[in-house]
Design an enzyme around this catalytic site. Structure first.
Site, short mmCIF file in Angstrom:
data_model
loop_
_atom_site.label_atom_id
_atom_site.label_comp_id
_atom_site.label_asym_id
_atom_site.label_seq_id
_atom_site.Cartn_x
_atom_site.Cartn_y
_atom_site.Cartn_z
N ILE A 98 0.87 -1.12 0.06
CA ILE A 98 0.08 0.07 -0.10
C ILE A 98 0.76 1.35 -0.04
CG2 ILE A 98 -1.85 1.30 1.09
CD1 ILE A 98 -2.36 -1.37 2.69
N CYS A 99 0.75 2.02 -0.68
CA CYS A 99 1.40 3.28 -0.93
C CYS A 99 0.57 4.35 -0.22
CB CYS A 99 1.51 3.82 -2.51
SG CYS A 99 2.59 5.37 -2.71
N LEU A 100 0.78 4.56 1.02
CA LEU A 100 0.17 5.44 1.88
C LEU A 100 1.12 5.97 2.94
CD1 LEU A 100 -2.68 6.47 3.07
CD2 LEU A 100 -2.70 4.64 4.38
#
Length: 161
Positions: A98-100
């Site tokens: 997840i790109c967060l």
């Protein structure tokens, strides 16, 4: 027992274990809406069921998050990935990474598993398209040797999603 995500992890520090027991107790009293903690006997790895929010692209869909806690949680962010199949989303890779930003550079020890879950659900809910990130195939290929998403140099270029 070692996990498949890279080198075997160190046991939780006393601080981390105490903090997680407290978070788990709070979760049982007041779970974040749309999430279910699946009981395991491993305090260091949580599996959380995510229900897509009504009225969004992911309504009525169920996903699973795997949360692995490092030895020095909460000073260090947990590793959070979607178990297969990951939702189709511009910031979620097909391998579940997840790109967060809060999972990496913007992590703060004041955050909890609940607050992370709420951020992930909000990221899902605000999406207007179901698609993989543009560089999905290249990224997933580079991660093949069991690389952790925490070893990725993320580039957070899109503040709107």
């Amino acid at each position: 027992m070692t996990s498949s995500s890279g080198p075997s992890r160190k046991a939780l520090s006393k601080i981390a274990a105490n903090r997680l027991q407290k978070e788990l107790a709070e979760w049982q009293v007041n779970p974040p809406a749309g999430f279910k903690h699946k009981p395991t006997d491993n305090l260091q790895r949580w599996v959380i069921e995510v229900l897509g929010a009504p009225g969004t692209l992911y309504a009525n869909e169920t996903y699973q998050l795997q949360v692995d806690f490092p030895e020095h949680y909460p000073m260090e962010a947990p590793q959070v990935i979607f178990l297969h199949p990951a939702p189709l989303h511009p910031h979620i890779y097909s391998n579940g990474h997840i790109c967060l930003d809060i999972l990496y550079d913007s992590w703060s020890p004041a955050m909890t598993v609940s607050s992370v879950c709420i951020s992930i659900l909000s990221m899902l809910s605000s999406s207007t398209v179901k698609q993989r990130p543009a560089d999905n195939d290249r990224y997933v290929k580079n991660c093949r040797n069991g690389r952790s998403p925490k070893e990725t140099r993320w580039w957070f270029h899109d503040d709107k999603v």
